[in-house]
Design an enzyme around this catalytic site. Structure first.
Site, PDB file in Angstrom:
ATOM      1  N   ASP A 167       0.826  -1.220   0.000  1.00 28.19           N
ATOM      2  CA  ASP A 167       0.000   0.000   0.000  1.00 28.19           C
ATOM      3  C   ASP A 167       0.862   1.273   0.000  1.00 28.19           C
ATOM      4  O   ASP A 167       0.748   2.116   0.900  1.00 28.19           O
ATOM      5  CB  ASP A 167      -0.934   0.038   1.222  1.00 28.19           C
ATOM      6  CG  ASP A 167      -1.827  -1.183   1.335  1.00 28.19           C
ATOM      7  OD1 ASP A 167      -2.320  -1.640   0.296  1.00 28.19           O
ATOM      8  OD2 ASP A 167      -2.018  -1.669   2.461  1.00 28.19           O
ATOM      9  N   ASP A 210      -1.530   7.691   3.534  1.00 26.53           N
ATOM     10  CA  ASP A 210      -1.562   8.619   2.397  1.00 26.53           C
ATOM     11  C   ASP A 210      -0.827   9.884   2.816  1.00 26.53           C
ATOM     12  O   ASP A 210      -1.167  10.502   3.825  1.00 26.53           O
ATOM     13  CB  ASP A 210      -3.002   8.966   2.010  1.00 26.53           C
ATOM     14  CG  ASP A 210      -3.057  10.052   0.938  1.00 26.53           C
ATOM     15  OD1 ASP A 210      -2.723   9.745  -0.226  1.00 26.53           O
ATOM     16  OD2 ASP A 210      -3.391  11.204   1.274  1.00 26.53           O
ATOM     17  N   GLY A 251     -11.682  -7.941   8.727  1.00 20.47           N
ATOM     18  CA  GLY A 251     -13.042  -8.457   8.736  1.00 20.47           C
ATOM     19  C   GLY A 251     -14.045  -7.651   9.532  1.00 20.47           C
ATOM     20  O   GLY A 251     -15.179  -8.102   9.721  1.00 20.47           O
ATOM     21  N   ASP A 307      -8.289   3.053   4.343  1.00 18.38           N
ATOM     22  CA  ASP A 307      -7.760   3.406   3.019  1.00 18.38           C
ATOM     23  C   ASP A 307      -8.038   4.861   2.648  1.00 18.38           C
ATOM     24  O   ASP A 307      -8.635   5.158   1.606  1.00 18.38           O
ATOM     25  CB  ASP A 307      -8.332   2.476   1.949  1.00 18.38           C
ATOM     26  CG  ASP A 307      -7.859   1.039   2.092  1.00 18.38           C
ATOM     27  OD1 ASP A 307      -7.112   0.760   3.048  1.00 18.38           O
ATOM     28  OD2 ASP A 307      -8.243   0.202   1.268  1.00 18.38           O
ATOM     29  N   SER A 351     -13.524   0.304   1.940  1.00 18.26           N
ATOM     30  CA  SER A 351     -13.094  -1.057   1.667  1.00 18.26           C
ATOM     31  C   SER A 351     -14.267  -1.992   1.927  1.00 18.26           C
ATOM     32  O   SER A 351     -14.790  -2.031   3.047  1.00 18.26           O
ATOM     33  CB  SER A 351     -11.931  -1.434   2.584  1.00 18.26           C
ATOM     34  OG  SER A 351     -11.646  -2.815   2.480  1.00 18.26           O
ATOM     35  N   TYR A 352     -14.704  -2.710   0.887  1.00 19.53           N
ATOM     36  CA  TYR A 352     -15.857  -3.595   1.007  1.00 19.53           C
ATOM     37  C   TYR A 352     -17.017  -2.788   1.602  1.00 19.53           C
ATOM     38  O   TYR A 352     -17.155  -1.600   1.278  1.00 19.53           O
ATOM     39  CB  TYR A 352     -15.486  -4.831   1.827  1.00 19.53           C
ATOM     40  CG  TYR A 352     -14.526  -5.749   1.082  1.00 19.53           C
ATOM     41  CD1 TYR A 352     -14.920  -7.008   0.654  1.00 19.53           C
ATOM     42  CD2 TYR A 352     -13.218  -5.338   0.784  1.00 19.53           C
ATOM     43  CE1 TYR A 352     -14.057  -7.853  -0.036  1.00 19.53           C
ATOM     44  CE2 TYR A 352     -12.341  -6.166   0.093  1.00 19.53           C
ATOM     45  CZ  TYR A 352     -12.770  -7.416  -0.322  1.00 19.53           C
ATOM     46  OH  TYR A 352     -11.915  -8.236  -1.022  1.00 19.53           O
ATOM     47  N   TRP A 353     -17.913  -3.361   2.432  1.00 21.36           N
ATOM     48  CA  TRP A 353     -18.985  -2.589   3.070  1.00 21.36           C
ATOM     49  C   TRP A 353     -19.598  -1.531   2.131  1.00 21.36           C
ATOM     50  O   TRP A 353     -19.705  -0.362   2.457  1.00 21.36           O
ATOM     51  CB  TRP A 353     -18.491  -1.928   4.362  1.00 21.36           C
ATOM     52  CG  TRP A 353     -18.597  -2.850   5.527  1.00 21.36           C
ATOM     53  CD1 TRP A 353     -19.683  -3.022   6.342  1.00 21.36           C
ATOM     54  CD2 TRP A 353     -17.588  -3.739   5.993  1.00 21.36           C
ATOM     55  NE1 TRP A 353     -19.402  -3.981   7.292  1.00 21.36           N
ATOM     56  CE2 TRP A 353     -18.119  -4.443   7.105  1.00 21.36           C
ATOM     57  CE3 TRP A 353     -16.289  -4.030   5.587  1.00 21.36           C
ATOM     58  CZ2 TRP A 353     -17.400  -5.397   7.800  1.00 21.36           C
ATOM     59  CZ3 TRP A 353     -15.576  -4.980   6.277  1.00 21.36           C
ATOM     60  CH2 TRP A 353     -16.129  -5.655   7.365  1.00 21.36           C
ATOM     61  N   GLU A 394     -11.750  -1.224  -2.965  1.00 21.02           N
ATOM     62  CA  GLU A 394     -11.140  -0.498  -1.855  1.00 21.02           C
ATOM     63  C   GLU A 394      -9.980   0.353  -2.370  1.00 21.02           C
ATOM     64  O   GLU A 394      -9.719   0.423  -3.569  1.00 21.02           O
ATOM     65  CB  GLU A 394     -10.658  -1.479  -0.783  1.00 21.02           C
ATOM     66  CG  GLU A 394      -9.667  -2.507  -1.281  1.00 21.02           C
ATOM     67  CD  GLU A 394      -9.366  -3.599  -0.251  1.00 21.02           C
ATOM     68  OE1 GLU A 394      -9.993  -3.596   0.818  1.00 21.02           O
ATOM     69  OE2 GLU A 394      -8.499  -4.448  -0.541  1.00 21.02           O
TER      70      GLU A 394
END
Length: 327
Positions: free
Chosen positions: A47, A105, A123, A161, A177-179, A214
Site C-alpha cells: 500500500d 496517504d 473483517g 484506506d 473497503s468492502y462494506w 477499496e
C-alpha cells in the site's frame, strides 16, 4: 550498454503510448500490461504512498511496522528508513490489539506534510482514520493528531484506506473497503479532520456482496476527476486477484463512470493494470507527481519470490481522449 537499454525502453514506451492513444480504453487489456520499472535496494512494501520532499528526494510510506518508510534520491534505489512513528499512539489499540496501522496517504499543503492512515482489524468495520503532521515529511518527525473519521458495525461503510484531494478551495477525503465500497467526506482545511456532520458521499461499489473494491485515490486531470481503486482480493500472495480500475467525473463527488458510460456505483471501471507474469495482484495504488510526469505507485506480489509484496512504479500517460494508461 546501459545507455542502449535505456534508449530501447524509452522507444518501446513511446511506441506503446502512441498505439494505445488511438485504441478504445477497454482495448488496453488486449495489448499488454507494463512491468514496473526496475528498482534496487529495499523493494518490499505494501500500500505505498509516495511524495517528493521539499528537501530533495522521495519518501514512501506503507502498511507494515508503525507505518514503514523508504527513502530514494531517484525513484530507482530505495533504502529502508524505519517508521513514521517510534511507537503506536495509544488510541490505535481501540481498533486492534497490535496497534497496527494500514494504507497511509501522504500529502503536502500550506507548508506542512500530512499523513493519513487507518487502524482496524481484519473483517470488521470498527475502524478509524487518523492524521499526523510533519514539517519535513521524514520518518521520525511526525506528530499525531488523533481521529479524523470513524466507522462502526452499524455503518454501511468502512473507514480505512484514506486518500486526500484538495480542489476548488476545499479538502476531501476518499476512503472505503468492502462494506458497499468507496466513500468521500469533506475535511476542515485547518484541522485536517472531517467537517462536523459532513455528508458521506458514495462513489463506487460492486453489484454483489462482499463489494470487493477499496483503496481509492482521486486525481484531477484537465476538467475531469479520476477515481482509481483496487478491485477483488488483496493480501493472498500469489493467489491475490487485485487489479486497478478507474472512472472519471466532472465533479469531485461524482457520479463517476468508465469509458463506456457505466457508473462505478454499478460496478463499472476501466481496467488500468492487473497481474501478469511474475507481477501478481497489482493494487494498493496511489498517484504522485515527479520528474514532470504523473506516476502510479502500487504493490504487487512477486511470483518469483514466494509472493513477497514489492513496490511497483509506472509512469501514467494521458491519452487524447483523457483516459490514463500505465507505461
Amino acid at each position: 550498454m546501459g545507455g542502449t537499454v535505456t534508449l530501447r525502453r524509452a522507444l518501446l514506451a513511446t511506441t506503446a503510448a502512441t498505439v494505445l492513444a488511438f485504441l478504445p480504453n477497454t482495448a488496453q487489456a488486449a495489448v499488454s500490461y507494463p512491468d514496473p520499472q526496475p528498482i534496487t535496494g529495499q523493494q518490499i512494501i505494501h500500500d505505498p504512498t509516495v511524495v517528493r520532499l521539499k528537501s530533495g528526494g522521495y519518501v514512501a510510506y506503507s502498511t507494515g511496522g508503525v507505518i514503514g518508510a523508504r527513502l530514494s534520491k531517484d525513484l530507482k534505489h530505495w533504502d529502508d528508513a524505519g517508521n513514521a512513528f517510534a511507537e503506536p499512539p495509544s488510541w490505535w489499540y481501540e481498533y486492534n490489539d497490535t496497534g497496527d496501522p494500514w494504507a497511509p496517504d501522504i500529502s503536502y499543503r500550506d507548508g506542512t506534510y500530512w499523513l493519513y492512515y487507518a487502524v482496524s482489524s481484519w473483517g470488521t468495520n470498527h475502524s478509524a482514520i487518523g492524521v499526523a503532521t510533519s514539517p519535513s515529511g521524514r520518518p521520525g518527525t511526525w506528530t499525531d493528531h488523533g481521529k479524523v473519521f470513524t466507522s462502526e458495525k452499524t455503518d454501511t461503510w468502512n473507514a480505512i484506506d484514506p486518500a486526500i484531494i484538495k480542489t476548488d478551495g476545499r479538502l476531501w477525503m476518499t476512503f472505503g473497503s468492502y462494506w458497499t465500497g468507496i466513500r468521500m467526506v469533506q475535511l476542515d482545511r485547518t484541522t485536517g479532520k472531517a467537517v462536523q456532520g459532513a455528508t458521506v458521499h458514495h462513489l463506487a461499489t460492486r453489484p454483489d456482496a462482499p463489494y470487493a473494491v477499496e483503496g481509492p485515490y482521486i486525481v484531477k486531470h484537465g476538467r475531469y476527476y479520476y477515481l482509481f481503486a483496487s478491485y477483488d482480493q488483496c493480501c493472498a500472495g500469489v493467489n491475490s486477484t487485485y487489479k486497478i480500475r478507474v472512472g472519471r467525473s466532472t465533479s469531485v463527488t461524482g457520479p463517476y463512470v468508465d469509458s463506456t458510460g457505466k457508473p462505478l456505483l454499478e460496478g463499472g471501471g476501466d481496467l488500468l493494470l492487473e497481474g501478469h507474469g511474475r507481477y501478481i495482484g497489482t493494487g494498493g495504488e496511489s498517484v504522485f507527481r515527479a520528474k514532470g510526469h504523473d506516476w502510479l505507485a502500487y504493490h504487487y506480489y512477486d511470483a518469483d519470490d514466494e509472493g513477497t509484496p514489492k513496490l511497483g512504479l509506472n509512469q501514467l500517460h494521458w491519452k487524447e481522449n483523457g483516459w490514463p494508461i500505465a507505461l
